[in-house]
Enzyme design. Sequence first.
Site, short mmCIF file in Angstrom:
data_model
loop_
_atom_site.label_atom_id
_atom_site.label_comp_id
_atom_site.label_asym_id
_atom_site.label_seq_id
_atom_site.Cartn_x
_atom_site.Cartn_y
_atom_site.Cartn_z
N HIS A 159 28.90 26.69 86.60
CA HIS A 159 29.94 27.32 86.92
C HIS A 159 30.48 28.26 85.98
O HIS A 159 30.77 27.84 84.98
CB HIS A 159 30.72 26.61 87.85
CG HIS A 159 31.88 27.43 88.88
ND1 HIS A 159 32.76 28.18 88.22
CD2 HIS A 159 31.82 27.62 90.09
CE1 HIS A 159 33.51 28.67 89.27
NE2 HIS A 159 32.88 28.53 90.45
N ASP A 213 32.84 18.99 83.64
CA ASP A 213 33.17 19.60 85.06
C ASP A 213 32.87 18.83 86.05
O ASP A 213 31.60 18.74 86.17
CB ASP A 213 32.66 21.08 84.96
CG ASP A 213 33.03 21.88 86.15
OD1 ASP A 213 33.60 21.08 87.07
OD2 ASP A 213 32.72 23.07 86.30
N GLN A 228 32.44 19.13 91.34
CA GLN A 228 31.46 18.86 92.34
C GLN A 228 31.12 17.28 92.45
O GLN A 228 30.40 16.72 93.37
CB GLN A 228 30.25 19.37 92.36
CG GLN A 228 30.29 21.12 92.32
CD GLN A 228 30.93 21.46 93.80
OE1 GLN A 228 30.97 20.59 94.94
NE2 GLN A 228 31.49 22.67 93.80
N LYS A 280 38.53 20.66 96.97
CA LYS A 280 37.22 20.19 97.10
C LYS A 280 36.96 18.91 97.52
O LYS A 280 36.08 18.23 97.91
CB LYS A 280 36.35 20.42 95.87
CG LYS A 280 36.31 22.03 95.53
CD LYS A 280 35.36 22.05 94.42
CE LYS A 280 35.20 23.46 93.68
NZ LYS A 280 34.63 24.58 94.54
N CYS A 308 29.00 31.95 91.52
CA CYS A 308 29.78 31.99 90.30
C CYS A 308 28.91 31.32 89.34
O CYS A 308 29.52 30.61 88.46
CB CYS A 308 31.20 31.27 90.32
SG CYS A 308 32.22 32.20 91.53
N1 7TS Z 1 33.25 23.95 88.59
C1 7TS Z 1 32.25 23.81 89.66
C2 7TS Z 1 30.88 22.82 89.20
C3 7TS Z 1 32.36 24.33 90.86
O1 7TS Z 1 31.40 24.36 91.62
C4 7TS Z 1 33.45 25.17 91.04
C5 7TS Z 1 33.93 25.76 92.24
C6 7TS Z 1 34.40 25.34 89.94
C7 7TS Z 1 34.40 24.67 88.47
C8 7TS Z 1 35.79 26.07 89.97
O2 7TS Z 1 36.47 25.36 90.73
P1 7TS Z 1 38.16 25.98 91.28
O3 7TS Z 1 38.70 24.79 92.12
O4 7TS Z 1 38.86 26.12 89.93
O5 7TS Z 1 37.79 27.28 91.58
N2 7TS Z 1 32.74 26.06 92.81
C9 7TS Z 1 32.75 26.99 94.02
C10 7TS Z 1 31.57 27.36 94.65
O6 7TS Z 1 30.41 26.93 94.48
N3 7TS Z 1 31.70 28.16 95.51
O7 7TS Z 1 32.92 28.38 95.74
C11 7TS Z 1 33.57 27.86 94.46
#
Ligand code: 7TS
Length: 405
Positions: free
Chosen positions: A115, A192, A195, A218, A360
């Site tokens: 991501h 990371d 997920q 999430k 992303c």
């Molecule tokens: N890393 C991964 C693997 C992710 O899927 C996401 C968000 C992030 C980092 C960033 O997370 P945040 O909470 O800092 O925004 N992924 C997604 C997605 O797949 N669609 O919308 C957000």
Amino acid sequence: MHNIKSDFPIFEHLPNLVYLDSTATALKPRVVIEKLTEYYTQYSANIYRGLYRISEKATQEFEAVREHTARFINAKPNEVIFTRNTTEAINLIAYSLGRSIIQEGDEIVTTIMEHHANFVPWQQLAFENGVDLKVVDIDDEGNLQSLDTVITKRTKLLALTAISNVLGTINPIKDIVKKARTLNPEIIIILDAAQAVPHMKLDVIALDCDFIAFSSHKMCGPTGVGVLWGKQELLQQMPPFLFGGEMISEVSLEKTTFQNPPQRFEAGTPAIGEVIAFGAALSYLESIGMDTIRAHERQLTRYALERLDQQFGDDIRVFGPQNEEDRAGIVAFRFRTVHPHDVAQILDQSQVAVRAGHHCAMPLHKRLQVPATTRASFYVYTTEEDIEKFIKALQNVKEVLCTRK
Ligand code: 7TS
């Protein structure tokens, strides 16, 4: 599992909603919403600084969630830092640790399936310091290629995802970490886990990474809360990322000294109510059981892959590992030549919410040679009935867009 949907008030308002975008953010159960309201209605005060009862209560609730978060990932409470989200947690490492250790001649290694939150901070760090950013590729199934030839004695940092938010690939982190540490015992490994932590049991001791980042929103918790876990000896060496209140020990006109971690990295008033309600999300997931959640998603993924293949055959191209054992509940696909945004819009007419775009992960889409994909993703409240509604709505896409010509 019991009728999980009844735990989520959104389904009382939208009984026909088929929510297949949990990878972007998860829905919130009643217990989380109620805990947030409890804070704002019963002890809505700032933490640490108040010498009165409601502030003490808020502080105690807030710190209890730090302890709970630590237990959830088998860590120590003073290794748990609250940030705004995964993105901020990763940037914290890149700014604080990254900028203090990277030197000329070093290398940073990441992967093609990241991501942007776990790609761009490292790319920028590499640019600023004139060091190489090496990117591990995937094979045709969407599994990571070997790191053997990529990691060298010059590799300072390895930043990778536990699970791809597009391919759904579950990376064999334990093996990767072991291999990386053999190739370079000094390497610092950042995982990371945005997920992963919401969907399976994750034990930071067993994995042996140095840092792990994930987001509350999430995993059925509120937005505005992220977690950075780091090994204490590394956190101790790291300079602050943000300066201000609560992270200092003493300030004079001449100099400032800083608190120990985790407070050193938590400048300013945090998302107090949201952190407290995140604790309710952890309890909620625990009450179902992380192994049950993983088994449920695995079963749904197998069901979805089978049904998509049965119904659409060559009309659909699903990305990522074909075996549900190796993938999370994430199914990104292309449907004939229909643009993914059109697919998503037509699905929305049947109240099926999916995401379309590059999610992303632009370098990954470039690697897959598609500008965008449509993505359906599952969580605790997803059912086989939801998947059937999704299949039916996809059939409708075919009828509307593909039979005219
Ligand atoms: N890393 C991964 C693997 C992710 O899927 C996401 C968000 C992030 C980092 C960033 O997370 P945040 O909470 O800092 O925004 N992924 C997604 C997605 O797949 N669609 O919308 C957000």
